[in-house]
Motif scaffolding. Structure first.
Motif, PDB file in Angstrom:
ATOM      1  N   VAL A  61       0.393  -1.194  -0.038  1.00 49.81           N
ATOM      2  CA  VAL A  61      -0.298  -0.220  -0.028  1.00 49.81           C
ATOM      3  C   VAL A  61       0.806   1.200  -0.206  1.00 49.81           C
ATOM      4  O   VAL A  61       2.088   1.254   0.376  1.00 49.81           O
ATOM      5  N   SER A  62       0.469   1.872  -0.449  1.00 47.03           N
ATOM      6  CA  SER A  62       1.158   3.372  -0.806  1.00 47.03           C
ATOM      7  C   SER A  62      -0.372   4.216  -0.246  1.00 47.03           C
ATOM      8  O   SER A  62      -0.823   4.320  -0.726  1.00 47.03           O
ATOM      9  N   ARG A  63       0.377   5.533   0.477  1.00 48.96           N
ATOM     10  CA  ARG A  63      -0.840   5.871   0.987  1.00 48.96           C
ATOM     11  C   ARG A  63      -1.249   7.538   1.149  1.00 48.96           C
ATOM     12  O   ARG A  63       0.153   8.038   0.242  1.00 48.96           O
ATOM     13  N   GLY A  64      -2.200   7.989   1.025  1.00 44.90           N
ATOM     14  CA  GLY A  64      -2.226   9.444   0.651  1.00 44.90           C
ATOM     15  C   GLY A  64      -1.958  10.177   0.067  1.00 44.90           C
ATOM     16  O   GLY A  64      -1.725  11.455  -0.571  1.00 44.90           O
ATOM     17  N   TYR A  65      -0.711  10.864   1.469  1.00 47.70           N
ATOM     18  CA  TYR A  65       0.021  12.387   1.816  1.00 47.70           C
ATOM     19  C   TYR A  65       1.453  12.022   1.056  1.00 47.70           C
ATOM     20  O   TYR A  65       1.694  13.010   1.153  1.00 47.70           O
ATOM     21  N   ASN A  66       1.448  10.316   0.954  1.00 51.66           N
ATOM     22  CA  ASN A  66       3.346  10.219   0.436  1.00 51.66           C
ATOM     23  C   ASN A  66       2.729   8.921  -0.378  1.00 51.66           C
ATOM     24  O   ASN A  66       3.843   8.097   0.241  1.00 51.66           O
ATOM     25  N   PHE A  67       2.175   9.551  -1.097  1.00 49.91           N
ATOM     26  CA  PHE A  67       2.334   8.332  -2.608  1.00 49.91           C
ATOM     27  C   PHE A  67       3.596   7.236  -2.954  1.00 49.91           C
ATOM     28  O   PHE A  67       2.968   5.623  -3.569  1.00 49.91           O
ATOM     29  N   ASN A  68       4.428   7.572  -2.915  1.00 54.87           N
ATOM     30  CA  ASN A  68       5.371   7.062  -2.955  1.00 54.87           C
ATOM     31  C   ASN A  68       6.461   6.248  -2.037  1.00 54.87           C
ATOM     32  O   ASN A  68       7.710   6.317  -2.830  1.00 54.87           O
ATOM     33  N   LYS A  69       6.003   6.409  -0.845  1.00 64.37           N
ATOM     34  CA  LYS A  69       6.387   5.392   0.092  1.00 64.37           C
ATOM     35  C   LYS A  69       5.742   3.969  -0.409  1.00 64.37           C
ATOM     36  O   LYS A  69       4.751   4.376  -0.322  1.00 64.37           O
ATOM     37  N   PHE A  70       5.947   2.637  -0.150  1.00 62.23           N
ATOM     38  CA  PHE A  70       5.389   1.445   0.020  1.00 62.23           C
ATOM     39  C   PHE A  70       5.618   0.995   0.909  1.00 62.23           C
ATOM     40  O   PHE A  70       6.756   0.365   1.505  1.00 62.23           O
ATOM     41  N   TYR A  71       4.195   0.354   1.658  1.00 61.12           N
ATOM     42  CA  TYR A  71       4.909  -0.391   2.818  1.00 61.12           C
ATOM     43  C   TYR A  71       3.585  -1.640   2.212  1.00 61.12           C
ATOM     44  O   TYR A  71       3.289  -1.876   2.173  1.00 61.12           O
ATOM     45  N   PHE A  72       4.648  -2.794   2.933  1.00 56.98           N
ATOM     46  CA  PHE A  72       4.426  -4.346   2.105  1.00 56.98           C
ATOM     47  C   PHE A  72       4.247  -5.238   3.292  1.00 56.98           C
ATOM     48  O   PHE A  72       4.369  -5.193   4.633  1.00 56.98           O
ATOM     49  N   GLY A  73       2.840  -6.301   3.426  1.00 55.41           N
ATOM     50  CA  GLY A  73       2.511  -6.791   4.325  1.00 55.41           C
ATOM     51  C   GLY A  73       3.673  -7.740   4.380  1.00 55.41           C
ATOM     52  O   GLY A  73       4.723  -8.149   3.880  1.00 55.41           O
ATOM     53  N   SER A  74       3.473  -9.249   5.110  1.00 53.81           N
ATOM     54  CA  SER A  74       4.105  -9.994   5.889  1.00 53.81           C
ATOM     55  C   SER A  74       4.242 -11.102   4.360  1.00 53.81           C
ATOM     56  O   SER A  74       4.931 -12.013   4.552  1.00 53.81           O
ATOM     57  N   GLY A  75       3.839 -11.071   3.908  1.00 52.99           N
ATOM     58  CA  GLY A  75       3.334 -12.199   2.291  1.00 52.99           C
ATOM     59  C   GLY A  75       3.041 -13.148   2.955  1.00 52.99           C
ATOM     60  O   GLY A  75       2.709 -14.067   4.319  1.00 52.99           O
ATOM     61  N   THR A  76       2.381 -14.152   1.607  1.00 54.56           N
ATOM     62  CA  THR A  76       1.307 -15.614   1.936  1.00 54.56           C
ATOM     63  C   THR A  76       2.528 -16.373   0.866  1.00 54.56           C
ATOM     64  O   THR A  76       1.926 -16.198  -0.311  1.00 54.56           O
ATOM     65  N   LYS A  77       2.852 -17.357   1.234  1.00 51.77           N
ATOM     66  CA  LYS A  77       3.099 -18.632   0.183  1.00 51.77           C
ATOM     67  C   LYS A  77       1.778 -19.827  -0.445  1.00 51.77           C
ATOM     68  O   LYS A  77       1.219 -19.975   0.744  1.00 51.77           O
ATOM     69  N   LEU A  78       1.973 -19.443  -1.804  1.00 50.78           N
ATOM     70  CA  LEU A  78       0.919 -19.986  -2.175  1.00 50.78           C
ATOM     71  C   LEU A  78       1.155 -21.396  -2.663  1.00 50.78           C
ATOM     72  O   LEU A  78       2.859 -21.305  -3.436  1.00 50.78           O
ATOM     73  N   ASN A  79       1.493 -22.246  -2.118  1.00 46.28           N
ATOM     74  CA  ASN A  79       1.992 -23.964  -2.488  1.00 46.28           C
ATOM     75  C   ASN A  79       0.746 -25.093  -3.089  1.00 46.28           C
ATOM     76  O   ASN A  79      -0.169 -25.431  -2.921  1.00 46.28           O
ATOM     77  N   VAL A  80       0.864 -24.996  -4.438  1.00 44.45           N
ATOM     78  CA  VAL A  80      -0.253 -25.485  -5.419  1.00 44.45           C
ATOM     79  C   VAL A  80       0.002 -27.308  -5.693  1.00 44.45           C
ATOM     80  O   VAL A  80       1.336 -27.576  -6.016  1.00 44.45           O
ATOM     81  N   LYS A  81      -0.277 -27.800  -5.047  1.00 44.23           N
ATOM     82  CA  LYS A  81      -0.169 -29.152  -5.225  1.00 44.23           C
ATOM     83  C   LYS A  81      -1.355 -29.874  -6.475  1.00 44.23           C
ATOM     84  O   LYS A  81      -2.152 -29.210  -6.592  1.00 44.23           O
ATOM     85  N   PRO A  82      -0.942 -30.693  -7.040  1.00 46.90           N
ATOM     86  CA  PRO A  82      -1.264 -31.352  -8.008  1.00 46.90           C
ATOM     87  C   PRO A  82      -2.741 -32.444  -7.980  1.00 46.90           C
ATOM     88  O   PRO A  82      -1.990 -33.122  -6.361  1.00 46.90           O
TER      89      PRO A  82
END
Lengths: 113, 114
Positions: free
Chosen positions: B93-114
């Motif tokens: 996400v980047s937020r309203g008063y400073n759209f040029n900084k990006f903040y990230f979540g901790s991530g989700t590992k997607l594991n697709v199984k056959p």
């Protein structure tokens, strides 16, 4: 090649040594960023730069120094490396203007022993 | 401070099944929202972004996300996953008063199984 490149890709250093990670982009993007990626924390912003000679702290700046004398380069220096700085470091750039995403390099895996 | 929460650290799913990766943010100002994908030993690539307009955003590789302002969410969906979708996904996400900084979540590992 156009894009954003980081060097080195892998680095092992000893505690207390100074180490510099390099980042170079060919797009003339105004904004550049350094993130570190750690398990459970995602990406955390270390420093960013809005233009040459303009830098500012992010969420986790302690122990790091940056400079930006030229638009295309944004080196990150660990002044005295600690084991807690073992991480994967990503450089990114963005043209700015508020509507553009960040573009990422391939990352540098740093191990401090 | 800006907060981005990805509620699931890992999501296992069988090939050809649908998947939803959840993302919530906290902000009292307007935001721009992004989903990135990271394949092993690579940097992050943009999947899609929400800047304004339609709340349903379509991205690459068949992914889409819906911006829900009232629930402050930006969940990522794909109706049928492939083995090649196995990767880590980050909401940002980047937020309203400073759209040029990006903040990230901790991530989700997607594991697709056959």
């Amino acid at each position: 090649d156009a894009g954003i490149t980081q060097s080195p890709r892998y680095k092992i250093t000893e505690t207390g040594r100074q180490v510099t990670l390099m980042c170079h982009q060919t797009w003339s993007h105004s904004y550049m960023f350094w993130y570190r990626q750690d398990l459970g924390h995602g990406l955390r912003l270390i420093y960013y730069s809005a233009a040459a000679d303009i830098t500012d702290k992010g969420e986790v700046p302690d122990g790091y120094v940056v400079s930006r004398s030229k638009t295309e380069n944004f080196p990150l220096t660990l002044e005295s490396a600690t084991r807690s700085q073992t991480s994967v470091y990503f450089c990114a750039s963005s043209p700015g203007g508020g509507v553009s995403e960040a573009f990422f390099g391939q990352g540098t895996r740093l191990t401090v022993v | 401070a800006q907060s981005v929460t990805q509620l699931d650290s890992q999501v296992p799913v069988f090939e050809e099944a649908p998947v939803e990766l959840r993302c919530n943010y906290s902000s009292s100002v307007s935001v721009y929202l992004f989903w990135y994908v990271q394949y092993p030993n690579q940097g992050l690539q943009l999947l899609l972004k929400y800047l304004s307009g339609s709340t349903l955003v379509k991205g690459i590789n068949g992914f889409e996300a819906e911006f829900n302002k009232s629930q402050t969410s930006f969940h990522l969906r794909k109706p049928s996953v492939h083995i090649s979708d196995t990767a880590e996904y980050f909401c940002a996400v980047s937020r309203g008063y400073n759209f040029n900084k990006f903040y990230f979540g901790s991530g989700t590992k997607l594991n697709v199984k056959p």
